[in-house]
Design an enzyme around this catalytic site. Structure first.
Site, PDB file in Angstrom:
ATOM      1  N   GLN B  91      23.908  39.645  -3.104  1.00 34.41           N
ATOM      2  CA  GLN B  91      25.283  39.631  -3.627  1.00 34.41           C
ATOM      3  C   GLN B  91      25.317  39.645  -5.150  1.00 34.41           C
ATOM      4  O   GLN B  91      26.384  39.597  -5.750  1.00 34.41           O
ATOM      5  CB  GLN B  91      26.006  38.382  -3.107  1.00 34.41           C
ATOM      6  CG  GLN B  91      26.101  38.339  -1.586  1.00 34.41           C
ATOM      7  CD  GLN B  91      26.492  36.967  -1.041  1.00 34.41           C
ATOM      8  OE1 GLN B  91      26.781  36.037  -1.781  1.00 34.41           O
ATOM      9  NE2 GLN B  91      26.491  36.839   0.281  1.00 34.41           N
ATOM     10  N   HIS B 155      25.449  33.859  -2.880  1.00 36.72           N
ATOM     11  CA  HIS B 155      26.331  32.837  -3.447  1.00 36.72           C
ATOM     12  C   HIS B 155      26.109  32.598  -4.939  1.00 36.72           C
ATOM     13  O   HIS B 155      25.840  31.487  -5.373  1.00 36.72           O
ATOM     14  CB  HIS B 155      26.206  31.523  -2.651  1.00 36.72           C
ATOM     15  CG  HIS B 155      26.407  31.721  -1.166  1.00 36.72           C
ATOM     16  ND1 HIS B 155      26.217  30.729  -0.259  1.00 36.72           N
ATOM     17  CD2 HIS B 155      26.803  32.813  -0.446  1.00 36.72           C
ATOM     18  CE1 HIS B 155      26.478  31.189   0.962  1.00 36.72           C
ATOM     19  NE2 HIS B 155      26.834  32.456   0.860  1.00 36.72           N
ATOM     20  N   GLU B 248      38.307  27.684   1.484  1.00 37.33           N
ATOM     21  CA  GLU B 248      39.150  26.607   0.949  1.00 37.33           C
ATOM     22  C   GLU B 248      39.796  26.990  -0.373  1.00 37.33           C
ATOM     23  O   GLU B 248      39.166  27.600  -1.218  1.00 37.33           O
ATOM     24  CB  GLU B 248      38.301  25.360   0.656  1.00 37.33           C
ATOM     25  CG  GLU B 248      37.715  24.691   1.848  1.00 37.33           C
ATOM     26  CD  GLU B 248      37.005  23.374   1.498  1.00 37.33           C
ATOM     27  OE1 GLU B 248      36.985  22.995   0.307  1.00 37.33           O
ATOM     28  OE2 GLU B 248      36.489  22.742   2.443  1.00 37.33           O
ATOM     29  N   TYR B 258      34.009  18.299  -3.452  1.00 35.33           N
ATOM     30  CA  TYR B 258      34.826  19.020  -2.475  1.00 35.33           C
ATOM     31  C   TYR B 258      34.119  19.209  -1.135  1.00 35.33           C
ATOM     32  O   TYR B 258      34.579  19.949  -0.283  1.00 35.33           O
ATOM     33  CB  TYR B 258      35.389  20.301  -3.115  1.00 35.33           C
ATOM     34  CG  TYR B 258      36.391  19.844  -4.164  1.00 35.33           C
ATOM     35  CD1 TYR B 258      37.705  19.591  -3.829  1.00 35.33           C
ATOM     36  CD2 TYR B 258      35.958  19.463  -5.440  1.00 35.33           C
ATOM     37  CE1 TYR B 258      38.597  19.043  -4.730  1.00 35.33           C
ATOM     38  CE2 TYR B 258      36.845  18.900  -6.363  1.00 35.33           C
ATOM     39  CZ  TYR B 258      38.163  18.688  -5.991  1.00 35.33           C
ATOM     40  OH  TYR B 258      39.039  18.112  -6.872  1.00 35.33           O
ATOM     41  N   TYR B 269      27.111  30.123  11.206  1.00 37.56           N
ATOM     42  CA  TYR B 269      27.360  31.410  11.849  1.00 37.56           C
ATOM     43  C   TYR B 269      26.858  31.397  13.297  1.00 37.56           C
ATOM     44  O   TYR B 269      27.331  32.152  14.136  1.00 37.56           O
ATOM     45  CB  TYR B 269      26.753  32.558  11.034  1.00 37.56           C
ATOM     46  CG  TYR B 269      27.490  32.766   9.732  1.00 37.56           C
ATOM     47  CD1 TYR B 269      28.754  33.369   9.718  1.00 37.56           C
ATOM     48  CD2 TYR B 269      26.969  32.330   8.527  1.00 37.56           C
ATOM     49  CE1 TYR B 269      29.463  33.534   8.532  1.00 37.56           C
ATOM     50  CE2 TYR B 269      27.665  32.494   7.335  1.00 37.56           C
ATOM     51  CZ  TYR B 269      28.915  33.092   7.346  1.00 37.56           C
ATOM     52  OH  TYR B 269      29.616  33.252   6.183  1.00 37.56           O
TER      53      TYR B 269
END
Lengths: 380, 380
Positions: B91, B155, B248, B258, B269
């Site tokens: 990513q 990420h 979220e 959080y 998954y």
């Protein structure tokens, strides 16, 4: 992701008696907080509208054509005698059932229905006593009947919720004439509030009868079919069916106006605009709205023990979208997520209530309607 | 309900020069508050990740492989020279662009990217100056690089938002190792906060560096790809990509946690549970969550003039669900409705921003990606 499972005792079925007629399959569905079971407690109900749980664990169900039935062991009784005549006209008929908070001793219940009178039909609220043998209603008394009857078949409302003091809230839609929802001298398009004997509570904003009708609590509601009080703190919540778009959840305050048809998030079914937009001074905003409409038929505030993750969630039964919407809320009451369950699986979901054990009960408004029980799937 | 319409000047096309290559069709879509137009400003972009508007009305776009391009009149320029080398890994690559609030005079911009270093790759934040001819970056300086590089490709975060005082907030995901999100001495799984020169703001909770890393603002974020400050009051808002479920929206407070991966509304998954449930003391709840995940890529707070009905709405670009979610909020900030736009019509929507004229700009993260402009359809 969905799988059909046999009832919990399926492993013993070979040794057990056959299930009673009407006790149907149990299906399992995933949800955000674990799998849930949906059990068909009874089938073959004709357009059931409302369900309540009797103290002995039986169920009482209304059918729109004007019948009350008691359901035990998957079997529906013959119609209870003594139900008042109803106008089965359009959306009208026998509507909500609400057992009095002291039903176990008093056997008192309340019904809403479409009544026939001069000029047409209108929503009425009736009090009655269910005989000890469950076979008939006695002491039937009409406590309230709306004014301005009309031959139109739309938007009768109407569900009943009890305030903590035992008084009754219920809603009536605009009866197909939008402007009635703004007339303080018209019971249509309003949330109403009466005492259990039909008298006017001191909290009602127009109890004097001059500025508005004494039973009116709030106005500007298109067709408020769902109503509930939060068992935790008595907060009044309603859900109303919008036009094309604009289903609303509100927390009606005495003397407030919720906008229909001056402000709305909906449009005419033709696509034409309605009213003056979505906001205006003097009109309250909804707590939540849907566009497109899911077509809400009932509302419950979840405070049961079976689904602790649902504590405080609003449960909304949907007709057109054939689902149960769960609005999860934070400590301030703000919606933090919307979950949609059973989408299209069971038909038009007309009623949803929280049973004493924390399971949900639902009825499907179909020609071959069902009584369903939603419970937590056992952890594997 | 959708119809393809020609650009506004289509009636004159016979007399007008042909449209520039890349200036594509305009399509019209219904929305809750009236029809909207979506115009393709440019196509043929390779995995565009971010768009910003230049003072002269041109656009600057990042492509994940490491290119910046300027777009004017539907034409994308050759790559801007001087962009730092990026690790196009998983990513990772060239990620967000943020023009400094004084860009019109300073020509300063900030980029986030996956950088290569000892042990693998990690998110870095770079400041540079865009030359007056838009053809190159000069004065390139890396202001921040995360610690604990890894060869994993997941990420990286990361978008940038300016606080009212000009300081920068940006997010980094857990880099594929969940527990990193709970380690105060790890930049992964965090919202970071630095001054425009890379120094540490006085408001940072661990600025001393002992209890935690000085750049950390908040922890427990899985992959916060969207970040925005409300132009009206500077409120910081983030959106993070959950696992299977559990996207979220948060309003991160300094030193707060959080929850990821201790509490989450998502599942693995594989379907396996993650962590200890959805709530626990010491961990903040989200303002809103999605389950199933829509896969959010960016967040904007709408405060433009073009769509007055959207004032205060949160706009969330979604990858997997290929849509733009609009969360309408009331005066308290509570969500009162969720609208889903363009569902599956344009591909994976990676970025959304509000342009100075109040239109939206979006890019689609596809091999043949596009720059899109969303504007209000003229009233018929």
């Amino acid at each position: 992701m969905r799988r059909t499972v046999l009832p919990l005792l399926a492993g013993l079925a070979f040794f057990a008696p056959p299930f009673a007629a009407g006790a149907q399959e149990t299906r399992e569905f995933p949800s955000q907080h674990g799998d849930v079971l949906v059990e068909t407690l009874a089938a073959g109900l004709e357009h059931p509208w409302s369900v309540e749980v009797l103290p002995d664990g039986g169920y009482i169900v209304s059918e729109r054509a004007g019948r009350l039935r008691i359901i035990r062991d998957g079997k529906a009784s013959a119609p209870v005698a003594g139900v008042p005549e109803v106008a089965e006209q359009g959306q009208g008929g026998l509507l909500d059932i609400a057992l009095a908070p002291d039903f176990a001793t008093s056997r008192t219940l309340y019904l809403t229905l479409a009544a026939t009178g001069d000029g047409g039909f209108g929503t009425a609220l009736v009090r009655a006593t269910l005989a000890a043998d469950d076979k008939s209603l006695t002491d039937v008394k009409e406590l309230f009947r709306m004014n301005r009857l009309t031959r139109k078949g739309q938007h009768f409302g109407s569900r009943i919720a009890f305030a903590p003091d035992g008084s009754l809230f219920f809603g009536i839609g605009d009866r197909g004439d939008r402007d009635r929802a703004q007339d303080l001298h018209d019971h249509a398009g309003a949330i109403l509030h009466i005492n259990p004997d039909g008298s006017i509570p001191a909290a009602n904003p127009y109890r004097g009868g001059t500025e508005g009708l004494p039973e009116i609590w709030s106005k500007g509601h298109r067709n408020p079919q769902g109503i509930a009080t939060d068992p935790e703190d008595g907060t009044l919540l309603t859900v109303e069916h919008g036009a094309r778009g604009g289903d609303e959840i509100n927390n009606p305050q005495p003397g407030h106006n919720y906008g229909w048809p001056v402000i709305t998030y909906g449009k005419d079914y033709s696509g034409a605009e309605i009213g003056e937009g979505t906001a205006k001074d003097g009109f309250d905003q909804p707590l939540y709205y849907w566009d497109p409409s899911i077509a809400p038929g009932a509302l419950a505030v979840y405070r049961g023990k079976m689904f602790p993750e649902w504590d405080g969630s609003l449960l909304v039964a949907a007709l057109k979208y054939q689902l149960l919407a769960r609005l999860e809320r934070d400590d301030t009451g703000a919606v933090i997520a919307e979950e949609r369950l059973f989408d299209g699986e069971f038909g038009r979901i007309r009623d949803v209530i929280v049973a004493p054990d924390g399971a949900l009960l639902m009825v499907t408004d179909e020609e071959d309607g069902a009584l369903l029980r939603v419970s937590k799937a056992p952890t594997q």
